[in-house]
Design a protein around this motif. Structure first.
Motif, PDB file in Angstrom:
ATOM      1  N   ALA B  54      10.310  83.593  31.085  1.00  0.00           N
ATOM      2  CA  ALA B  54      10.850  82.598  32.037  1.00  0.00           C
ATOM      3  C   ALA B  54      10.236  82.898  33.460  1.00  0.00           C
ATOM      4  O   ALA B  54       9.652  81.880  34.319  1.00  0.00           O
ATOM      5  N   ALA B  55      10.073  84.297  33.516  1.00  0.00           N
ATOM      6  CA  ALA B  55       9.033  84.476  34.940  1.00  0.00           C
ATOM      7  C   ALA B  55       7.588  84.377  34.703  1.00  0.00           C
ATOM      8  O   ALA B  55       7.539  83.656  35.732  1.00  0.00           O
ATOM      9  N   ALA B  56       6.969  84.171  33.671  1.00  0.00           N
ATOM     10  CA  ALA B  56       5.624  84.073  33.559  1.00  0.00           C
ATOM     11  C   ALA B  56       5.099  83.185  33.673  1.00  0.00           C
ATOM     12  O   ALA B  56       4.214  81.936  33.976  1.00  0.00           O
ATOM     13  N   ARG B  57       6.584  82.173  32.558  1.00  0.00           N
ATOM     14  CA  ARG B  57       5.894  80.123  33.624  1.00  0.00           C
ATOM     15  C   ARG B  57       6.102  79.720  34.738  1.00  0.00           C
ATOM     16  O   ARG B  57       5.392  78.772  35.515  1.00  0.00           O
ATOM     17  N   ARG B  58       7.031  80.398  35.845  1.00  0.00           N
ATOM     18  CA  ARG B  58       7.401  79.954  37.088  1.00  0.00           C
ATOM     19  C   ARG B  58       5.893  80.019  37.287  1.00  0.00           C
ATOM     20  O   ARG B  58       6.083  79.665  38.471  1.00  0.00           O
ATOM     21  N   ILE B  59       6.057  81.807  37.129  1.00  0.00           N
ATOM     22  CA  ILE B  59       5.088  81.913  38.245  1.00  0.00           C
ATOM     23  C   ILE B  59       3.825  80.547  38.117  1.00  0.00           C
ATOM     24  O   ILE B  59       2.961  80.382  38.122  1.00  0.00           O
ATOM     25  N   SER B  60       2.809  80.485  36.506  1.00  0.00           N
ATOM     26  CA  SER B  60       2.333  79.654  36.474  1.00  0.00           C
ATOM     27  C   SER B  60       2.214  78.797  36.747  1.00  0.00           C
ATOM     28  O   SER B  60       1.610  78.013  37.083  1.00  0.00           O
ATOM     29  N   ALA B  61       2.985  78.226  36.271  1.00  0.00           N
ATOM     30  CA  ALA B  61       3.815  76.652  36.922  1.00  0.00           C
ATOM     31  C   ALA B  61       3.545  76.677  38.569  1.00  0.00           C
ATOM     32  O   ALA B  61       3.231  75.305  39.283  1.00  0.00           O
ATOM     33  N   THR B  62       4.224  77.574  39.442  1.00  0.00           N
ATOM     34  CA  THR B  62       3.944  77.244  40.796  1.00  0.00           C
ATOM     35  C   THR B  62       1.902  77.536  41.399  1.00  0.00           C
ATOM     36  O   THR B  62       1.941  76.925  42.088  1.00  0.00           O
ATOM     37  N   LEU B  63       1.300  78.171  40.670  1.00  0.00           N
ATOM     38  CA  LEU B  63      -0.115  78.626  40.451  1.00  0.00           C
ATOM     39  C   LEU B  63      -0.573  77.092  40.679  1.00  0.00           C
ATOM     40  O   LEU B  63      -1.536  76.722  40.736  1.00  0.00           O
ATOM     41  N   HIS B  64       0.116  76.345  39.332  1.00  0.00           N
ATOM     42  CA  HIS B  64      -0.338  74.875  39.250  1.00  0.00           C
ATOM     43  C   HIS B  64      -0.087  74.371  40.251  1.00  0.00           C
ATOM     44  O   HIS B  64      -1.284  73.514  40.346  1.00  0.00           O
ATOM     45  N   THR B  65       0.865  73.584  40.261  1.00  0.00           N
ATOM     46  CA  THR B  65       1.533  72.562  40.877  1.00  0.00           C
ATOM     47  C   THR B  65       1.111  73.026  42.737  1.00  0.00           C
ATOM     48  O   THR B  65       1.202  72.004  43.040  1.00  0.00           O
ATOM     49  N   PHE B  66       0.999  73.945  42.974  1.00  0.00           N
ATOM     50  CA  PHE B  66       0.914  74.563  44.371  1.00  0.00           C
ATOM     51  C   PHE B  66      -0.622  74.965  44.896  1.00  0.00           C
ATOM     52  O   PHE B  66      -1.217  75.661  46.011  1.00  0.00           O
ATOM     53  N   ARG B  67      -1.983  74.673  44.126  1.00  0.00           N
ATOM     54  CA  ARG B  67      -3.147  75.103  43.303  1.00  0.00           C
ATOM     55  C   ARG B  67      -4.262  75.380  45.383  1.00  0.00           C
ATOM     56  O   ARG B  67      -4.573  76.188  45.284  1.00  0.00           O
ATOM     57  N   PRO B  68      -3.605  73.441  45.911  1.00  0.00           N
ATOM     58  CA  PRO B  68      -4.576  73.909  46.947  1.00  0.00           C
ATOM     59  C   PRO B  68      -3.563  74.393  48.366  1.00  0.00           C
ATOM     60  O   PRO B  68      -4.801  74.981  49.108  1.00  0.00           O
ATOM     61  N   LEU B  69      -2.758  75.084  47.246  1.00  0.00           N
ATOM     62  CA  LEU B  69      -2.415  75.989  48.931  1.00  0.00           C
ATOM     63  C   LEU B  69      -2.645  77.944  48.189  1.00  0.00           C
ATOM     64  O   LEU B  69      -2.414  78.725  49.397  1.00  0.00           O
ATOM     65  N   LEU B  70      -3.332  77.794  47.321  1.00  0.00           N
ATOM     66  CA  LEU B  70      -3.872  79.072  46.991  1.00  0.00           C
ATOM     67  C   LEU B  70      -5.409  78.974  47.049  1.00  0.00           C
ATOM     68  O   LEU B  70      -5.482  78.486  46.643  1.00  0.00           O
ATOM     69  N   ASP B  71      -5.454  80.960  46.636  1.00  0.00           N
ATOM     70  CA  ASP B  71      -6.993  81.291  46.116  1.00  0.00           C
ATOM     71  C   ASP B  71      -7.366  80.809  44.763  1.00  0.00           C
ATOM     72  O   ASP B  71      -6.743  81.133  43.857  1.00  0.00           O
ATOM     73  N   ALA B  72      -8.064  79.886  44.901  1.00  0.00           N
ATOM     74  CA  ALA B  72      -7.624  78.864  43.297  1.00  0.00           C
ATOM     75  C   ALA B  72      -8.555  79.556  42.402  1.00  0.00           C
ATOM     76  O   ALA B  72      -7.936  79.387  41.393  1.00  0.00           O
ATOM     77  N   PRO B  73      -9.493  80.234  42.492  1.00  0.00           N
ATOM     78  CA  PRO B  73     -10.031  80.971  41.446  1.00  0.00           C
ATOM     79  C   PRO B  73      -9.186  82.194  40.911  1.00  0.00           C
ATOM     80  O   PRO B  73      -8.970  82.197  39.321  1.00  0.00           O
ATOM     81  N   TRP B  74      -7.778  83.342  41.580  1.00  0.00           N
ATOM     82  CA  TRP B  74      -7.476  83.890  41.162  1.00  0.00           C
ATOM     83  C   TRP B  74      -6.422  83.302  40.838  1.00  0.00           C
ATOM     84  O   TRP B  74      -6.075  83.847  39.868  1.00  0.00           O
ATOM     85  N   ALA B  75      -5.448  81.836  40.887  1.00  0.00           N
ATOM     86  CA  ALA B  75      -4.709  81.117  40.384  1.00  0.00           C
ATOM     87  C   ALA B  75      -5.536  80.390  39.302  1.00  0.00           C
ATOM     88  O   ALA B  75      -4.763  80.982  38.031  1.00  0.00           O
ATOM     89  N   ASP B  76      -6.362  80.190  39.175  1.00  0.00           N
ATOM     90  CA  ASP B  76      -6.999  80.035  37.502  1.00  0.00           C
ATOM     91  C   ASP B  76      -6.771  81.242  36.364  1.00  0.00           C
ATOM     92  O   ASP B  76      -6.528  81.000  35.375  1.00  0.00           O
ATOM     93  N   GLN B  77      -7.465  82.118  36.789  1.00  0.00           N
ATOM     94  CA  GLN B  77      -7.455  83.119  36.592  1.00  0.00           C
ATOM     95  C   GLN B  77      -6.401  84.140  35.963  1.00  0.00           C
ATOM     96  O   GLN B  77      -5.813  83.905  34.552  1.00  0.00           O
ATOM     97  N   LEU B  78      -5.614  83.818  37.063  1.00  0.00           N
ATOM     98  CA  LEU B  78      -3.774  84.983  36.142  1.00  0.00           C
ATOM     99  C   LEU B  78      -3.588  84.224  35.597  1.00  0.00           C
ATOM    100  O   LEU B  78      -2.320  84.196  34.890  1.00  0.00           O
ATOM    101  N   ARG B  79      -3.512  82.083  35.986  1.00  0.00           N
ATOM    102  CA  ARG B  79      -2.411  81.486  35.204  1.00  0.00           C
ATOM    103  C   ARG B  79      -3.137  81.400  33.821  1.00  0.00           C
ATOM    104  O   ARG B  79      -2.519  81.467  32.715  1.00  0.00           O
ATOM    105  N   ALA B  80      -4.545  81.370  32.754  1.00  0.00           N
ATOM    106  CA  ALA B  80      -5.032  81.928  32.146  1.00  0.00           C
ATOM    107  C   ALA B  80      -4.371  82.930  31.378  1.00  0.00           C
ATOM    108  O   ALA B  80      -4.276  82.863  30.025  1.00  0.00           O
ATOM    109  N   GLU B  81      -4.252  83.903  31.435  1.00  0.00           N
ATOM    110  CA  GLU B  81      -3.837  85.630  31.246  1.00  0.00           C
ATOM    111  C   GLU B  81      -2.370  84.941  30.932  1.00  0.00           C
ATOM    112  O   GLU B  81      -2.270  85.763  30.536  1.00  0.00           O
ATOM    113  N   LEU B  82      -1.712  85.275  31.615  1.00  0.00           N
ATOM    114  CA  LEU B  82      -0.454  84.160  31.596  1.00  0.00           C
ATOM    115  C   LEU B  82       0.302  83.316  30.323  1.00  0.00           C
ATOM    116  O   LEU B  82       1.092  83.598  29.581  1.00  0.00           O
TER     117      LEU B  82
END
Lengths: 335, 335
Positions: B54-82
């Motif tokens: 459940a926590a992984a889903r929420r982190i992953s969803a947040t990285l996806h929806t708010f990607r423009p506000l985050l370090d994109a390569p880091w977000a994409d990498q972490l999402r894939a791993e989650l």
């Protein structure tokens, strides 16, 4: 239920009952003549047989509902003979309709129009054709037997005796002395009794459950054993409807039966689907069938049992047309 | 849809986003610790794995929806791993739930409580036990494999890298410069985008058809190939719901998500039933099974496909809670 506001008043029961029975007997004889004149395997033969059975049903229902106003031994005897005749004539048509229903369902389920998809439904595509062939073989054989039985019945002396009895009925109805009373005093109460019997039978149906779509009631074995009360309501509904026809025939009025017809259609569909489901289950017990065939028959059985459930839902909607409350929780519709 | 009336205003996007991600990362790490401490085959292991996912889903969803506000390569990498981690951990639980669902359905369908009835359902009673044993064997084997895969994943260096990345996230979120803008200007629009994607996906669902009970849509093969838009809506609904959580977390408010949760439950049920139906169909393709087994699997497959249809109906009722018109004709509900 529409109550009998315009029930016959000054006529005697005989003056209402006799013309109705004369008319139905006339219809019976006309259909019989058409049936004889039509060639074998002819669409008009089927139409004539259908009209013949419809007239037989109405005569039989009238003899039953208004029995106290008729010569009882005569009425009982004629009813038994009409039941035998209707049953014999109905077999072939019922089997044809059942086969059509099952093959249509298989066609729909296996989606013959589209190319076979990958994965999941492979065994259904494979098995559906075989299941269709098996059902075709079994039901066609049964239909051929029913056809022979019907032909034999129509040539029998037993049949000629029934035809003679109906021919007499077209001009003369053996009445009991009670039929001399006012129609409002004896005919209308008998019709109300038929309505009461129907309402009592409907009252014990699980309509609250049927009103909840996808209640998954009809597919379980206990659900199958619960079919008979619905079949019983189907027969009582018909008796009620024909009793209304008798009363309104006396008034020369059209019967307001849309609701009864719609409810009857739902119960016909209930009966047809239940019998089709049984035929699919019976075919699955054929020795040495392939697993893919059995699988397709299992899907088909379940599909027809869901049709049974859908028909119960449809009946409930016709019978208790209350607005469904809006915005239920997701679990409301869950089984 | 509830619109975002109380969206954050004066805070920066970072001030809303970072605490939410910190909290979810903390929850992830807490669940991970609980999972390690719990013994094998323990109920608390399952609970911990569920909370972890459940926590992984929420982190992953947040990285996806708010990607423009985050370090994109880091977000994409972490999402894939989650996604890899969630998928690996989910398998065992999903297979357990699927087996339970199928055995419960077989039990219900064959009516184990009542004595086997005469006639019709004989082959189902015979086959249901065998079908249950077959499914048990196949799904238990798959579950054992999923369990081993999960254990292996949890011991892998890949997993430790994910855990390290989440541990960092618990204290520091790699943000993009856009996150310094007001939340109302950048965070709320990104959440609205998620809502729009959901609404566009729902708009192409055949909801009018789903609203008619017993439409017999889901059982046909074409219906099965129509599952994916519903699965897609399930994922988009989740993204929308978690985006709402982020916004409301910033406000310290509770999220008004009853409707979203109910809709999500219906779509979870849709997915579970679709996968259970597939498992029944797959089991029916096992070589050399008895016809009675195949028949029971066919009934089971159809039953689960009707569950799919029921879930679509339930989703529609949650999503478009309009009062159903009263007194339809009997044919309205007919397929």
């Amino acid at each position: 239920m529409q109550r009998l506001e315009n029930i016959p008043g000054h006529e005697t029961a005989a003056e209402v009952l006799a013309p109705y029975l004369h008319a139905q007997a006339g219809e019976f004889l006309r259909s019989l003549r058409l049936h004889r004149e039509a060639g074998p395997d002819n669409h008009s033969t089927e139409e004539a047989a259908r009209a013949l059975r419809a007239a037989a049903r109405r005569i039989s229902a009238t003899l039953h509902t208004f029995r106290p106003l008729l010569d009882a031994p005569w009425a009982d005897q004629l009813r038994a003979e009409l039941a035998w005749l209707s049953g014999t004539l109905a077999g072939e048509h019922a089997l044809t309709a059942r086969l059509t229903r099952l093959l249509d369902a298989l066609h729909r389920l296996s989606g013959n129009q589209v190319p076979p998809p990958r994965g999941d439904s492979g065994s259904l595509t494979v098995g559906a054709a075989r299941a269709g062939a098996l059902l075709d073989r079994q039901l066609t054989l049964a239909r051929t037997r029913a056809h022979s039985a019907a032909l034999q019945a129509l040539g029998s002396s037993r049949f000629h005796a029934v035809a003679d009895a109906v021919a007499l009925l077209a001009s003369e109805v053996p009445l009991a002395s009670a039929a001399a009373a006012h129609a409002a005093e004896v005919l209308a109460p008998a019709a109300l009794d038929a309505e009461d019997r129907l309402e009592r039978a409907v009252a014990v149906l699980p309509l609250a459950r049927a009103a909840r779509p996808y209640n998954a009631e009809a597919l379980v074995q206990a659900g199958e054993s619960q079919d008979s009360p619905w079949h019983q309501v189907r027969l009582l509904l018909r008796l009620h409807r024909y009793a209304q026809e008798v009363l309104h025939h006396g008034l020369g009025a059209t019967v307001p039966t849309e609701r009864l017809v719609a409810a009857g259609c739902a119960l016909d569909r209930h009966r047809d689907a239940a019998e089709a489901a049984s035929a699919a289950a019976a075919a699955a017990r054929t020795p040495r069938i392939a697993p893919a065939t059995a699988y397709a028959l299992g899907v088909l059985h379940a599909d027809q049992r869901h049709e049974v459930e859908a028909a119960r839902f449809a009946f409930q909607r016709v019978w208790q047309p209350v607005a469904v409350t809006s915005a239920p929780s997701a679990t409301t519709a869950a089984p």
